[in-house]
Design a protein around this motif. Structure first.
Motif, short mmCIF file in Angstrom:
data_model
loop_
_atom_site.label_atom_id
_atom_site.label_comp_id
_atom_site.label_asym_id
_atom_site.label_seq_id
_atom_site.Cartn_x
_atom_site.Cartn_y
_atom_site.Cartn_z
N GLY A 190 16.07 1.07 6.92
CA GLY A 190 15.49 1.94 7.92
C GLY A 190 13.99 2.11 7.76
O GLY A 190 13.23 2.05 8.74
N LEU A 451 19.53 4.69 13.46
CA LEU A 451 19.48 4.21 12.08
C LEU A 451 18.63 5.13 11.21
O LEU A 451 19.01 5.47 10.08
N LEU A 452 17.48 5.57 11.72
CA LEU A 452 16.60 6.42 10.92
C LEU A 452 17.16 7.83 10.78
O LEU A 452 16.95 8.48 9.75
N VAL A 455 19.39 7.38 8.02
CA VAL A 455 18.62 7.35 6.76
C VAL A 455 18.42 8.78 6.24
O VAL A 455 18.66 9.08 5.06
#
Length: 604
Positions: A190, A451-452, A455
């Motif tokens: 990420g 995705l982040l 993360v």
């Protein structure tokens, strides 16, 4: 309020469920204390290294460190300069001793060396500071996501906490270690993707070297500070000295880290795992700070809000200070156009760089003043008591203005400036920790946003899992198990450790629900650690190297030292990193004095 695309939801939910499901499935059926608490002593060195890194790399690391870089630049990396030194010392001193004694916790050694009460006191100090930290590691991403996405903060605290409890209760130490490998993969993927996209979002005519030059013009690329100014929190010396003592205590005596490498197959695997962490951690933090600096460069070419907390901006715009705030926004727009023009000139012209560097530095100071004033106006809008106090003080200063040499005028003016600066530290004005998540949601493509967010939540889960796993182990082994009059057997201890894990998970969720933002979250976690770690490290150093010091001296010395250190922090005697060295030195000195002046009494 930001609405996520269904693809982002899919990426986010799938990532978290896969991690939790895999950890639960992979480590099911751990019924012996050796397996459940020490992971069966089967962990390889690279898994230990990743697990150690994941334990330290909470969501705060990504949200707060990037915000730190955006505001103050790369200097924070100096905080980690002592880590490689600490790793070498722990590999040479701590690990061989722990391995030889076959301990489950770091504090078992203290009873062998001193006595039960010293072991129990040290364990309790750990439980206090790590219990608070566990709540903060849940709270950090929860409060930010709740503000940015409009989610209920209590719900977020419960979701993060329950996900962690599920696999940590199920598989113990092994579950934590196994899932942290997947979490670190998600984190690395990420952050690399984020940096690449941020650089691509900067105008094509601006090279990466130009971006570094722009950041450097405003002081963001200043990594090293060799000054001896005690008012400066981050210098080479605070990192090498204060940071070394903090890292020694954290990695050498904090059970959330000790438990990670005690699961290793051998001394060699444990040592290689810690050295791997020592080699990779500083570059990793440098990389995360660089992401924050590149976001700063991005905003030299793209408009940025005066404050990254939308709710606070809306509040001040609807208040009596709305007109003043709008004027500030207009001024910032004009400033942005000038910054953009000069930044492009700096990139396109190789001959006039010195002049443009000076101009950019001056404009950055102006923008900081705008941001400071925006925080001040928000504070006045949300806090009527602050407004009254400020207005009363301003009136006094105006009345004393006729005689600027007057001591009362100087004192009141200083008090007014302090009050003005304090407005930046309030929950609703301090937007440093919101910067990166706001940037992600507003500028990154669909899919990568999910995705982040994964993360951030993965990092929160990994560090929280390590913490409640360690808290349960200490409670089970050092307090509950040690004070049982008869051996309850492996099955009973595993069962109780699971219940303690569940209990500490609930406590962490409760602390998260009642927690509040500090000036900067990553600083808050390190401040909590610094208040306790120096004292704990000093106890261990007394155990290792001062064989004539007895248990009663250490026990009383530790109690006295903790009171002194708490006072030192409360009255701001020194930057918090120095508290680690201070606490360590004080407990060693006090224990020696007690041993000398009351040896017979203490022995009794």
């Amino acid at each position: 309020m930001q609405t996520l695309d269904w693809i982002d939801w899919l990426v986010l939910i799938a990532t978290l469920l896969v991690i939790v499901g895999y950890g639960t499935w992979k480590t099911r059926g751990r019924n012996s204390a050796q397996d459940y608490i020490k992971g069966g002593n089967s962990t390889k060195w690279w898994t230990i290294g990743l697990s150690v890194m994941a334990t330290q790399a909470s969501a705060i690391t990504f949200l707060s460190t990037t915000g730190q870089a955006f505001s103050d630049g790369m200097g924070f990396v100096q905080f980690y300069f002592g880590l490689p030194i600490a790793m070498v010392i722990i590999c040479l001193v701590f690990i061989p001793l722990y391995h030889r004694l076959k301990v489950y916790t770091a504090y078992e050694f203290l009873e062998n060396r001193f006595d039960l009460k010293t072991r129990s006191l040290t364990a309790i100090l750990f439980l206090i500071q790590r219990g608070l930290a566990a709540g903060i590691t849940i709270f950090a991403p929860a409060i930010i996501l709740s503000v940015v996405l409009g989610w209920n903060i209590v719900t977020l605290n419960i979701v993060i906490g329950v996900l962690v409890i599920i696999y940590t209760v199920s598989g113990g130490t092994k579950a934590v270690t196994v899932t942290q490998k997947q979490q670190m993969f998600v984190i690395f993927a990420g952050m690399i993707a984020a940096l690449v996209i941020i650089i691509n979002l900067i105008p094509d005519e601006v090279s990466f070297r130009d971006a570094i030059d722009i950041a450097g013009a405003t002081g963001k690329m200043q990594v090293l500070d060799f000054s001896f100014d005690l008012e400066n929190r981050y210098t080479v010396w605070t990192g090498l000295i204060g940071g070394t003592f903090l890292m020694l205590s954290y990695f050498g005596t904090d059970q959330s880290q000790v438990q990670r490498y005690l699961s290793g197959k051998s001394i060699k695997e444990m040592q290689m795992g810690l050295l791997f962490n020592g080699l990779l951690k500083v570059p990793m933090q440098f990389f995360i700070l660089l992401v924050g600096v590149m976001v700063f460069v991005f905003y030299q070419f793209n408009p940025s809000p005066l404050n990254f907390i939308d709710a606070s901006t809306q509040t001040v715009l609807a208040s009596e200070y709305g007109i003043e705030y709008k004027k500030l926004q207009e001024d910032q727009k004009d400033l942005f156009e000038l910054k953009k023009k000069i930044s492009l000139e700096m990139s396109n012209s190789k001959d006039n760089k010195e002049a443009t560097i000076t101009q950019l530095a001056a404009l950055d100071i102006v923008e900081k003043s705008y941001r400071q004033k925006s925080k001040f106006l928000i504070k006045k809008a949300v806090d009527p008591e602050y407004t009254s106090e400020y207005n009363a003080l301003q009136k006094e200063v105006n009345e004393l203005k006729s005689n600027p040499e007057n001591e009362a005028y100087l004192l009141k003016s200083a008090e007014l400036r302090t009050l003005y600066k304090d407005s930046a530290k309030d929950t609703q004005t301090n937007d440093r920790d919101y910067m990166f998540i706001r940037f992600i949601l507003n500028n990154l493509p669909t899919g990568l946003i999910g995705l982040l967010l994964a993360v951030i939540l993965s990092a929160a889960m990994s560090s929280t899992a390590s913490e409640i796993n360690a808290l349960a182990t200490i409670t089970s082994i050092d307090l509950y198990g040690r004070n049982q009059k008869e051996d309850k057997g492996d099955a009973h201890m595993v069962k109780m450790t699971k219940w303690f894990t569940f209990g500490w998970g609930i406590i962490a969720i409760i602390i998260a629900c009642f927690a509040n933002l500090a000036e900067n979250l990553i600083q808050l976690v390190n401040i909590i650690g610094s208040i306790f770690y120096g004292n704990v490290l000093g106890i261990f150093l007394l155990a290792f190297f001062f064989k004539h010091i007895k248990g009663n001296s250490v026990f009383l010395g530790a109690l006295i030292t903790q009171c002194i250190v708490v006072n030192g922090w409360w009255f701001d005697w020194m930057p918090y990193l120095w508290l680690n060295l201070f606490g360590c030195a004080v407990v060693i000195v006090v224990a020696h004095i007690l041993q000398l002046i009351l040896p017979n009494k203490l022995e009794e």
